[in-house]
Design an enzyme around this catalytic site. Sequence first.
Site, PDB file in Angstrom:
ATOM      1  N   LYS A 156       6.190  -0.613   7.247  1.00  0.00           N
ATOM      2  CA  LYS A 156       5.732   0.731   6.904  1.00  0.00           C
ATOM      3  C   LYS A 156       6.903   1.695   7.018  1.00  0.00           C
ATOM      4  CE  LYS A 156       2.294   4.266   8.087  1.00  0.00           C
ATOM      5  NZ  LYS A 156       1.151   4.607   8.961  1.00  0.00           N
ATOM      6  N   GLY A 209       0.827  -1.204   0.000  1.00  0.00           N
ATOM      7  CA  GLY A 209       0.000   0.000   0.000  1.00  0.00           C
ATOM      8  C   GLY A 209       0.854   1.242   0.000  1.00  0.00           C
ATOM      9  N   ASP A 238      -8.646   7.848  12.115  1.00  0.00           N
ATOM     10  CA  ASP A 238      -8.735   7.552  10.681  1.00  0.00           C
ATOM     11  C   ASP A 238      -9.237   6.130  10.443  1.00  0.00           C
ATOM     12  OD1 ASP A 238      -8.638   8.219   8.013  1.00  0.00           O
ATOM     13  OD2 ASP A 238      -6.511   7.743   7.765  1.00  0.00           O
ATOM     14  N   ALA A 292      -0.331   9.068   1.801  1.00  0.00           N
ATOM     15  CA  ALA A 292       0.313  10.379   1.914  1.00  0.00           C
ATOM     16  C   ALA A 292       1.497  10.349   2.870  1.00  0.00           C
ATOM     17  CB  ALA A 292      -0.713  11.413   2.373  1.00  0.00           C
ATOM     18  N   PHE A 293       1.465   9.413   3.834  1.00  0.00           N
ATOM     19  CA  PHE A 293       2.491   9.431   4.872  1.00  0.00           C
ATOM     20  C   PHE A 293       3.594   8.397   4.668  1.00  0.00           C
ATOM     21  CE2 PHE A 293      -1.398  11.085   6.864  1.00  0.00           C
ATOM     22  CZ  PHE A 293      -0.938  12.324   7.249  1.00  0.00           C
ATOM     23  N   GLY A 294       3.477   7.534   3.672  1.00  0.00           N
ATOM     24  CA  GLY A 294       4.532   6.553   3.462  1.00  0.00           C
ATOM     25  C   GLY A 294       4.047   5.367   2.652  1.00  0.00           C
ATOM     26  N   VAL A 342       3.948   0.850   2.415  1.00  0.00           N
ATOM     27  CA  VAL A 342       3.973  -0.392   3.183  1.00  0.00           C
ATOM     28  C   VAL A 342       4.350  -1.517   2.239  1.00  0.00           C
ATOM     29  CG1 VAL A 342       2.687  -1.975   4.659  1.00  0.00           C
ATOM     30  CG2 VAL A 342       2.161   0.466   4.715  1.00  0.00           C
TER      31      VAL A 342
END
Length: 397
Positions: A82, A38, A194, A41-43, A45
């Site tokens: 991640k 996956g 979230d 926006a934040f990184g 995986v």
Amino acid sequence: MSSSSQQQQVQEYTTSQVTNNATQEVNKFYIKEYKRLGQGAFGVVSKAYMVNIDKHNANLKKNQTDVDGNVSTDWEGPFAVKRVLAQTEYKSRELDILKVTSHPNIIKLEYFFTDYVLSKDKANPNGVNSGVPGYSKNLYLHLCMECLPQTLQHEITKHTKVQTTIPIFKVKAYAYQLLKGMSYLHNTNICHRDIKPSNVLIDPETLLLKVCDFGSAKQLDNYPSISYICSRFYRAPELILGKTQYAVNIDNWSIGCVIGEMLLGKTIFQGNDPILQLREISKLLGPPDKRFVFLSNPGYDGPLFSEKLFSGSVRDRFESVFKNLKNDFAGVELLMGLLCYDPDQRMSCLDAMCSDWFSELKHVESVKEFKLPKDLFEFTEYDRLVLGEERLKKLTE
């Protein structure tokens, strides 16, 4: 040092400061990332396997071999790794939370480390700080977590493609575990912020569910928090109005959205922008009460969508929208309890777990080919204390 090239199917690298979250031991590891699971926006995986090189070398010195005389290589995994930019100004909130959480329905952190990563950067043609033209080198935090086969979003989409919905029994199994895991977090005032199907991992063979992705999570205190949080389709109405002094029950709204989505096979509220999201909510719940709007944000001056868009009662509307809950009083009660404008009246995860809608799960081990996880109604001493005698009796009788 690893490369973040998306074309590269397998990435192999060695890193020397990998911390075991259970023992706090620090060792050198060889890591093999096989595929991208996956990206957000934040990184990113990735699925990976790992070898503890220090342990491997110790076995080599002791001449520990397998039946064929080869030195055994103890691969660990698979892990979901991640990778996010390391925040040097402050500690990673996600790492801090994952370090201390331990629950069968919360993703488990196995290892963590920081390392430099090369990533494509067109704005850096000379390779300043990396030595490689067109690439930059940045420090990333790597969180190595247990890996489950798929997300709940995949399961919903799979059924939607063949014009079916997830069987009710499975919906109940997933919903109950989601509530159980979230009640554990909420008891320590950790708010996920979230919750959505893509942040919920499942094993469709065993019906096991685990909450993941704590990149937006926060342990709430008495200070204001940002209201522009949580993916729009799952954002609680008080957040849409701009409330900054909120509680963990913003997650409960999101949980209601997820349960509803499993039942419908599609997202319940799909506003094209944050304000129109409120209009979509009003189509199911009716117009928001002016007192609720004022308490959420006294300065709110946007549209209130005060005209009722359906006839009959809100309960009638729920039964009309969620047709597979027709004549299912407990199911409608649960959804209405979670999808409630007033956060003070919104059903807690603990109370939702005790809904009669889940009674079926207590009396069977499986339905048709679906077998339930064994520990659904097992509770630690801490769980029992938090649940209280009345709830515990209802869940275990």
